[in-house]
Design a protein around this motif. Structure first.
Motif, PDB file in Angstrom:
ATOM      1  N   SER A 191       0.826  -1.203   0.000  1.00 23.22           N
ATOM      2  CA  SER A 191       0.000   0.000   0.000  1.00 23.22           C
ATOM      3  C   SER A 191       0.866   1.261   0.000  1.00 23.22           C
ATOM      4  O   SER A 191       0.359   2.364   0.172  1.00 23.22           O
ATOM      5  CB  SER A 191      -0.985  -0.013   1.180  1.00 23.22           C
ATOM      6  N   GLY A 192       2.165   1.093  -0.161  1.00 20.37           N
ATOM      7  CA  GLY A 192       3.060   2.261  -0.219  1.00 20.37           C
ATOM      8  C   GLY A 192       3.331   2.856   1.147  1.00 20.37           C
ATOM      9  O   GLY A 192       3.763   4.007   1.262  1.00 20.37           O
ATOM     10  N   LEU A 193       3.096   2.071   2.203  1.00 16.58           N
ATOM     11  CA  LEU A 193       3.281   2.578   3.568  1.00 16.58           C
ATOM     12  C   LEU A 193       4.531   2.002   4.222  1.00 16.58           C
ATOM     13  O   LEU A 193       4.645   2.019   5.457  1.00 16.58           O
ATOM     14  CB  LEU A 193       2.040   2.266   4.423  1.00 16.58           C
ATOM     15  N   ALA A 194       5.459   1.483   3.437  1.00 12.20           N
ATOM     16  CA  ALA A 194       6.727   0.992   3.972  1.00 12.20           C
ATOM     17  C   ALA A 194       7.860   1.416   3.049  1.00 12.20           C
ATOM     18  O   ALA A 194       7.676   1.548   1.836  1.00 12.20           O
ATOM     19  CB  ALA A 194       6.698  -0.526   4.116  1.00 12.20           C
ATOM     20  N   VAL A 195       9.017   1.664   3.650  1.00 12.40           N
ATOM     21  CA  VAL A 195      10.203   2.113   2.916  1.00 12.40           C
ATOM     22  C   VAL A 195      11.396   1.282   3.363  1.00 12.40           C
ATOM     23  O   VAL A 195      11.516   0.951   4.548  1.00 12.40           O
ATOM     24  CB  VAL A 195      10.504   3.602   3.223  1.00 12.40           C
ATOM     25  N   ASP A 196      12.246   0.910   2.425  1.00 16.47           N
ATOM     26  CA  ASP A 196      13.483   0.173   2.730  1.00 16.47           C
ATOM     27  C   ASP A 196      14.685   1.023   2.342  1.00 16.47           C
ATOM     28  O   ASP A 196      14.713   1.564   1.232  1.00 16.47           O
ATOM     29  CB  ASP A 196      13.547  -1.129   1.919  1.00 16.47           C
ATOM     30  N   PHE A 197      15.681   1.101   3.214  1.00 19.37           N
ATOM     31  CA  PHE A 197      16.894   1.879   2.935  1.00 19.37           C
ATOM     32  C   PHE A 197      18.140   1.006   2.940  1.00 19.37           C
ATOM     33  O   PHE A 197      18.378   0.274   3.906  1.00 19.37           O
ATOM     34  CB  PHE A 197      17.094   2.973   3.985  1.00 19.37           C
ATOM     35  N   ASN A 198      18.966   1.133   1.911  1.00 15.19           N
ATOM     36  CA  ASN A 198      20.284   0.480   1.856  1.00 15.19           C
ATOM     37  C   ASN A 198      20.279  -0.963   2.373  1.00 15.19           C
ATOM     38  O   ASN A 198      20.905  -1.262   3.393  1.00 15.19           O
ATOM     39  CB  ASN A 198      21.312   1.266   2.691  1.00 15.19           C
ATOM     40  N   PRO A 199      19.619  -1.897   1.686  1.00 14.85           N
ATOM     41  CA  PRO A 199      19.542  -3.277   2.204  1.00 14.85           C
ATOM     42  C   PRO A 199      20.899  -3.951   2.419  1.00 14.85           C
ATOM     43  O   PRO A 199      20.989  -4.855   3.249  1.00 14.85           O
ATOM     44  CB  PRO A 199      18.719  -4.015   1.154  1.00 14.85           C
TER      45      PRO A 199
ATOM     46  N   ARG B 176       9.579   9.301  15.498  1.00 14.41           N
ATOM     47  CA  ARG B 176       8.848  10.507  15.912  1.00 14.41           C
ATOM     48  C   ARG B 176       7.615  10.720  15.044  1.00 14.41           C
ATOM     49  O   ARG B 176       6.585  11.192  15.517  1.00 14.41           O
ATOM     50  CB  ARG B 176       9.782  11.712  15.759  1.00 14.41           C
ATOM     51  N   LEU B 177       7.712  10.363  13.767  1.00 11.44           N
ATOM     52  CA  LEU B 177       6.590  10.574  12.844  1.00 11.44           C
ATOM     53  C   LEU B 177       5.596   9.407  12.872  1.00 11.44           C
ATOM     54  O   LEU B 177       4.664   9.359  12.066  1.00 11.44           O
ATOM     55  CB  LEU B 177       7.129  10.775  11.425  1.00 11.44           C
ATOM     56  N   GLY B 178       5.801   8.450  13.780  1.00 12.47           N
ATOM     57  CA  GLY B 178       4.821   7.373  13.950  1.00 12.47           C
ATOM     58  C   GLY B 178       5.075   6.146  13.091  1.00 12.47           C
ATOM     59  O   GLY B 178       4.149   5.391  12.799  1.00 12.47           O
ATOM     60  N   TRP B 179       6.336   5.974  12.651  1.00 15.44           N
ATOM     61  CA  TRP B 179       6.682   4.778  11.877  1.00 15.44           C
ATOM     62  C   TRP B 179       7.319   3.746  12.809  1.00 15.44           C
ATOM     63  O   TRP B 179       7.853   4.088  13.865  1.00 15.44           O
ATOM     64  CB  TRP B 179       7.687   5.119  10.775  1.00 15.44           C
TER      65      TRP B 179
ATOM     66  N   HIS C 236      14.021  -1.713   7.014  1.00 18.22           N
ATOM     67  CA  HIS C 236      12.582  -1.529   6.830  1.00 18.22           C
ATOM     68  C   HIS C 236      11.936  -0.546   7.817  1.00 18.22           C
ATOM     69  O   HIS C 236      12.142  -0.636   9.022  1.00 18.22           O
ATOM     70  CB  HIS C 236      11.921  -2.912   6.978  1.00 18.22           C
ATOM     71  N   PHE C 237      11.118   0.366   7.280  1.00 16.46           N
ATOM     72  CA  PHE C 237      10.285   1.250   8.093  1.00 16.46           C
ATOM     73  C   PHE C 237       8.846   1.123   7.600  1.00 16.46           C
ATOM     74  O   PHE C 237       8.620   1.039   6.396  1.00 16.46           O
ATOM     75  CB  PHE C 237      10.700   2.712   7.947  1.00 16.46           C
ATOM     76  N   GLU C 238       7.868   1.120   8.515  1.00 18.94           N
ATOM     77  CA  GLU C 238       6.479   1.139   8.066  1.00 18.94           C
ATOM     78  C   GLU C 238       5.652   2.074   8.914  1.00 18.94           C
ATOM     79  O   GLU C 238       5.862   2.206  10.110  1.00 18.94           O
ATOM     80  CB  GLU C 238       5.875  -0.287   8.058  1.00 18.94           C
ATOM     81  N   LYS C 239       4.726   2.756   8.246  1.00 17.05           N
ATOM     82  CA  LYS C 239       3.885   3.739   8.918  1.00 17.05           C
ATOM     83  C   LYS C 239       2.779   3.009   9.648  1.00 17.05           C
ATOM     84  O   LYS C 239       2.113   2.133   9.090  1.00 17.05           O
ATOM     85  CB  LYS C 239       3.286   4.712   7.890  1.00 17.05           C
ATOM     86  N   GLN C 240       2.562   3.379  10.897  1.00 19.55           N
ATOM     87  CA  GLN C 240       1.457   2.805  11.653  1.00 19.55           C
ATOM     88  C   GLN C 240       0.223   3.643  11.367  1.00 19.55           C
ATOM     89  O   GLN C 240       0.269   4.864  11.381  1.00 19.55           O
ATOM     90  CB  GLN C 240       1.780   2.831  13.139  1.00 19.55           C
ATOM     91  N   THR C 241      -0.876   2.960  11.064  1.00 13.76           N
ATOM     92  CA  THR C 241      -2.103   3.716  10.766  1.00 13.76           C
ATOM     93  C   THR C 241      -3.225   3.258  11.677  1.00 13.76           C
ATOM     94  O   THR C 241      -3.139   2.224  12.304  1.00 13.76           O
ATOM     95  CB  THR C 241      -2.533   3.513   9.302  1.00 13.76           C
TER      96      THR C 241
END
Ligand SMILES: [Zn+2]
Length: 183
Positions: A114-122, A161-164, A178-183
């Protein structure tokens, strides 16, 4: 902002979703965000993240921090470039967000779907399973390495801080990229 030295990705929205099997309603909720960041080469890069529209503001905030802290990213290219293969994107050490896929090893849709997760530098931030297996293959988690994420890193703190949620704090699997936004 300084002039972008290296363009990693300059797709149209249509190109960034082309070949994706997701329902039209899922795609309609996405937006393509232009981001800039310093690469491991020390130069300013331009890339793109395909995310859910509700987190566009978070992404801009995180990337201004990433630039300020000079936290290096290898590349930020929508996964369409890798034919929707998470493995191929990870093997290239690419950072990305939307991908219409299941959680690895399950039939449950990932937050990436759903586009609510981001991955950085695996590569600097692999997944480490309970049995010690590591993805992507050949990656090594060295918390002190440039581009590696730790609980005290400003990037992780900003996401929290932004709720991820950060995958490095998951109980069983350590999913450091991995980061994911909590909704
Ligand atoms: Zn992920």
């Amino acid at each position: 902002m300084n002039e972008i030295a290296v363009s990693d990705s300059a797709m149209t929205f249509r190109e960034a979703v082309s070949g994706c099997p997701a329902p039209e309603a899922v795609l309609a909720a996405l937006c393509l965000v232009n981001v800039s960041y310093y690469g491991f080469d020390g130069r300013l890069h331009g890339g793109q993240l395909l995310v859910h529209s509700s987190v566009e503001r978070d992404i801009h905030e995180i990337f201004s921090l990433i630039r300020e802290a000079r936290f290096p990213l290898r590349s930020v290219i929508p996964i369409a470039r890798y034919d929707w293969s998470d493995e191929a994107s990870m093997a290239a050490n690419n950072s990305s967000a939307f991908n219409y896929r299941f959680i690895a090893g399950t039939r449950r849709l990932s937050r990436h779907a759903s586009g609510l997760a981001v991955d950085f530098n695996p590569f600097q931030n692999p997944v480490v399973y309970e049995n010690g297996a590591i993805l992507p293959p050949g990656a090594l988690y060295r918390p002190e390495a440039p581009g590696a994420l730790t609980e005290s890193s400003p990037v992780v703190q900003a996401f929290l801080r932004l709720g991820w949620r950060w995958g490095g704090l998951f109980l069983h699997i350590r999913d450091y990229h991995h980061f994911e936004k909590q909704t």
